[in-house]
Design an enzyme around this catalytic site. Structure first.
Site, PDB file in Angstrom:
ATOM      1  N   ARG A  89       2.838   7.969  -0.167  1.00 15.39           N
ATOM      2  CA  ARG A  89       3.741   9.096  -0.330  1.00 15.39           C
ATOM      3  C   ARG A  89       4.973   8.826  -1.301  1.00 15.39           C
ATOM      4  O   ARG A  89       5.335   9.440  -2.218  1.00 15.39           O
ATOM      5  CB  ARG A  89       4.556   9.001   1.142  1.00 15.39           C
ATOM      6  CG  ARG A  89       5.588  10.324   1.063  1.00 15.39           C
ATOM      7  CD  ARG A  89       6.555   9.874   2.418  1.00 15.39           C
ATOM      8  NE  ARG A  89       5.922  10.015   3.500  1.00 15.39           N
ATOM      9  CZ  ARG A  89       5.525  10.683   4.288  1.00 15.39           C
ATOM     10  NH1 ARG A  89       5.859  12.043   4.342  1.00 15.39           N
ATOM     11  NH2 ARG A  89       5.036  10.467   5.533  1.00 15.39           N
ATOM     12  N   TYR A 105       4.883  17.763  11.920  1.00 13.21           N
ATOM     13  CA  TYR A 105       5.979  16.760  12.052  1.00 13.21           C
ATOM     14  C   TYR A 105       7.475  17.422  12.069  1.00 13.21           C
ATOM     15  O   TYR A 105       8.312  16.604  12.157  1.00 13.21           O
ATOM     16  CB  TYR A 105       5.953  15.950  10.761  1.00 13.21           C
ATOM     17  CG  TYR A 105       4.724  15.177  10.617  1.00 13.21           C
ATOM     18  CD1 TYR A 105       4.072  14.289  11.395  1.00 13.21           C
ATOM     19  CD2 TYR A 105       3.908  15.222   9.395  1.00 13.21           C
ATOM     20  CE1 TYR A 105       2.918  13.749  11.423  1.00 13.21           C
ATOM     21  CE2 TYR A 105       2.852  14.547   9.220  1.00 13.21           C
ATOM     22  CZ  TYR A 105       2.292  13.701  10.139  1.00 13.21           C
ATOM     23  OH  TYR A 105       1.035  13.281   9.894  1.00 13.21           O
ATOM     24  N   ARG A 126       3.121  19.871   7.183  1.00 14.91           N
ATOM     25  CA  ARG A 126       3.895  19.071   7.759  1.00 14.91           C
ATOM     26  C   ARG A 126       4.866  19.581   8.432  1.00 14.91           C
ATOM     27  O   ARG A 126       5.433  19.038   9.422  1.00 14.91           O
ATOM     28  CB  ARG A 126       4.370  18.190   6.421  1.00 14.91           C
ATOM     29  CG  ARG A 126       3.532  17.199   5.739  1.00 14.91           C
ATOM     30  CD  ARG A 126       4.410  16.564   4.478  1.00 14.91           C
ATOM     31  NE  ARG A 126       5.173  15.435   5.370  1.00 14.91           N
ATOM     32  CZ  ARG A 126       6.270  15.527   5.494  1.00 14.91           C
ATOM     33  NH1 ARG A 126       7.166  16.590   4.992  1.00 14.91           N
ATOM     34  NH2 ARG A 126       7.128  14.679   6.274  1.00 14.91           N
ATOM     35  N   CYS A 160      -1.013  33.498  12.110  1.00 14.16           N
ATOM     36  CA  CYS A 160      -0.801  33.883  13.459  1.00 14.16           C
ATOM     37  C   CYS A 160      -0.431  32.656  14.262  1.00 14.16           C
ATOM     38  O   CYS A 160      -1.427  32.649  15.273  1.00 14.16           O
ATOM     39  CB  CYS A 160      -2.111  34.778  13.935  1.00 14.16           C
ATOM     40  SG  CYS A 160      -2.085  36.310  13.075  1.00 14.16           S
ATOM     41  N   GLU A 161       0.555  32.072  14.090  1.00 12.27           N
ATOM     42  CA  GLU A 161       1.132  31.017  15.019  1.00 12.27           C
ATOM     43  C   GLU A 161       2.489  30.853  14.919  1.00 12.27           C
ATOM     44  O   GLU A 161       2.972  31.075  13.713  1.00 12.27           O
ATOM     45  CB  GLU A 161       0.609  29.434  14.393  1.00 12.27           C
ATOM     46  CG  GLU A 161      -0.999  29.330  14.402  1.00 12.27           C
ATOM     47  CD  GLU A 161      -1.683  29.066  16.061  1.00 12.27           C
ATOM     48  OE1 GLU A 161      -0.675  28.727  16.638  1.00 12.27           O
ATOM     49  OE2 GLU A 161      -2.706  29.313  16.071  1.00 12.27           O
ATOM     50  N   TYR A 183       0.514  14.272   1.565  1.00  9.34           N
ATOM     51  CA  TYR A 183       0.255  14.886   2.857  1.00  9.34           C
ATOM     52  C   TYR A 183       0.424  16.573   2.802  1.00  9.34           C
ATOM     53  O   TYR A 183       0.903  17.217   3.562  1.00  9.34           O
ATOM     54  CB  TYR A 183       1.063  14.143   3.713  1.00  9.34           C
ATOM     55  CG  TYR A 183       0.867  12.833   3.802  1.00  9.34           C
ATOM     56  CD1 TYR A 183      -0.201  12.433   4.153  1.00  9.34           C
ATOM     57  CD2 TYR A 183       1.763  11.799   3.564  1.00  9.34           C
ATOM     58  CE1 TYR A 183      -0.454  11.022   4.299  1.00  9.34           C
ATOM     59  CE2 TYR A 183       1.766  10.591   3.472  1.00  9.34           C
ATOM     60  CZ  TYR A 183       0.391  10.190   3.805  1.00  9.34           C
ATOM     61  OH  TYR A 183       0.209   8.694   3.979  1.00  9.34           O
ATOM     62  N   GLU A 209       0.717  -1.238  -0.043  1.00  7.95           N
ATOM     63  CA  GLU A 209       0.059   0.051  -0.046  1.00  7.95           C
ATOM     64  C   GLU A 209       0.790   1.215   0.080  1.00  7.95           C
ATOM     65  O   GLU A 209       1.016   1.925   0.984  1.00  7.95           O
ATOM     66  CB  GLU A 209      -0.829  -0.133   1.026  1.00  7.95           C
ATOM     67  CG  GLU A 209      -1.783  -1.151   1.315  1.00  7.95           C
ATOM     68  CD  GLU A 209      -2.563  -1.265   2.791  1.00  7.95           C
ATOM     69  OE1 GLU A 209      -2.164  -0.736   3.591  1.00  7.95           O
ATOM     70  OE2 GLU A 209      -3.549  -2.231   2.507  1.00  7.95           O
ATOM     71  N   PRO A 210       1.710   1.379  -1.047  1.00  8.64           N
ATOM     72  CA  PRO A 210       2.412   2.843  -1.235  1.00  8.64           C
ATOM     73  C   PRO A 210       1.574   4.143  -1.399  1.00  8.64           C
ATOM     74  O   PRO A 210       0.520   3.975  -2.197  1.00  8.64           O
ATOM     75  CB  PRO A 210       3.240   2.452  -2.469  1.00  8.64           C
ATOM     76  CG  PRO A 210       2.470   1.636  -3.103  1.00  8.64           C
ATOM     77  CD  PRO A 210       1.619   0.595  -2.240  1.00  8.64           C
TER      78      PRO A 210
END
Length: 417
Positions: A279, A319, A315, A345-346, A374, A276-277
């Site tokens: 990415r 991550y 991402r 604003c983060e 992703y 199940e590839p």
């Protein structure tokens, strides 16, 4: 496995395949995602070539990038789909992927989702808990149908990847614990509504070493032999995906290395193999094109403030991932060290804490690399920002494959008063 095969400079302009990204940006407002269909099809062909020796069926993990145009490339190549929601089921079917090549994974399949998949006639459910298994059996009896089932087991193998994308360690929410496996198999075997296929695993994502796969295969082999001795008929092994791509560090996992490992460890088991590839098929084929809104001169490093933010590409914030940046125009300016941030604003809206680039000015454009997986699928309208477009480049031409979704459209779904 490098999207630089599709990216190159010609006359000082950054091209994807035969199309200038700046030329696209003149017509499609930044930020936007842009994918190379040639890069995706090349990855598909490489994957098919690698796993041919195993006779493996390949099921694209739709969650990596679920755009219909991307899914049609998978369907045209004869791939199946690995889905985790009824929405992904609808997309896979709409793109022309056959139900007989669809596997339904995921830990929280709702009753309505199980029913929709049963009615569609999908190939297999990868069940991840005893309650899910019982609900599926009940639905099958009510509907008068049979479901093909594999049990996703947790082999308790640490893939040594980011903690947020490791899925097979003890205590994970994913998979049936080994101590519950025979209970699950007995439920399947004793039910006239369920057909036992076998076992499924998934170790995690962005794995760049074959060692975790080798370890998992050996545990699976011992487990399968033990189960067969106890009378369980195991005919399928779903080995998941998670094959890592190169995000600029030179580390990735080649399809052929994985296939060779599977072949060495499992060739004598006489089972049908599925992978199940996700990415690894699309990640390196995409870029995020963005414009520098401001150049902010601060200490210790100048900041490039982009019009793309963490709502467009999650991402880095989620991550701590880093995506390399390339300017759309070669300027010939001296290289400087700078930071690359977004407008949200983060504090976590930061793409690169520190990187070396030719001095880039406000109004110039850049491409963030390896965002085909992703990226767009995880985007949101946070800060009430538009959902940005997606573009596909194919045979020296480009086309819009998802239009911008402006706030006026988003607000139309809200009830005022």
């Amino acid at each position: 496995m490098h999207n630089e095969n599709s990216l190159y400079y010609r006359d000082g302009q950054l091209f994807m395949d035969g199309v200038s990204l700046n030329a696209i940006a003149e017509r499609v407002e930044t930020p936007f995602y842009c994918y190379s269909s040639a890069a995706i099809t090349a990855q598909i062909a490489d994957c098919q070539s690698a796993f041919q020796k195993l006779g493996a069926s390949i099921h694209y993990a739709v969650k990596a990038n679920s755009n219909l145009s991307v899914l049609r490339l998978m369907a045209d190549a004869g791939l199946g789909a690995d889905i985790v929601s009824v929405g992904e089921l609808q997309r896979a079917l709409a793109a022309g992927i056959q139900p007989s090549r669809i596997i339904f994974s995921g830990v929280g399949k709702r009753r309505s989702e199980l029913l929709a998949a049963l009615q569609a006639g999908i190939f297999q459910f990868n069940v991840e808990s005893l309650p899910e298994l019982q609900q599926l059996a009940d639905l099958c009896r009510q509907q008068g149908c049979t479901a093909g089932v594999s049990v996703r087991v947790n082999p308790e193998v640490d893939a040594a990847t980011h903690r947020h994308i490791t899925t097979a360690i003890k205590g994970s929410k994913f998979g049936v614990p080994l101590e519950q496996l025979e209970t699950a198999l007995d439920l399947i075997v004793q039910s006239e509504a369920l057909a036992l296929h076998g076992l499924a695993i998934h170790l995690g994502s962005q794995i760049v070493d074959v060692a975790p796969y080798r370890k998992a295969c050996r545990r699976l082999r011992n487990l399968l032999n033990d189960l067969r001795q106890k009378g369980y008929v195991i005919t399928h092994l779903d080995l998941g995906g998670g094959f890592g791509i190169d995000y600029g560090e030179g580390r990735y996992l080649d399809f052929h290395r994985v296939a060779d490992t599977f072949h060495q460890e499992l060739q004598e088991l006489n089972v049908k193999i599925a992978i199940e590839p996700g990415r690894s098929l699309v990640g390196s084929a995409g870029v995020l094109v963005s414009e520098v809104v401001y150049r902010k001169e601060v200490e210790p490093l100048p900041l490039l403030i982009l019009d793309a933010g963490m709502n467009d590409l999650m991402r880095p914030a989620l991550y701590q991932a880093e995506h390399r940046v390339m300017p759309l125009v070669e300027s010939g300016r001296p290289v400087e060290t700078c930071g690359v941030v977004g407008p949200i604003c983060e504090t976590t809206d930061r793409f690169l804490q520190r990187t070396d680039l030719p001095a880039i000015q406000a109004g110039e454009r850049v491409a963030l690399l390896q965002v085909g997986a992703y990226g767009a699928v995880m985007a949101s309208a946070y800060n009430s920002r538009d959902m940005i477009p997606e573009v596909m480049v194919s045979q020296n031409r480009y086309r819009l494959i998802r239009r911008r979704i402006p706030q006026s459209d988003l607000m139309a779904y809200e009830m005022d008063g």
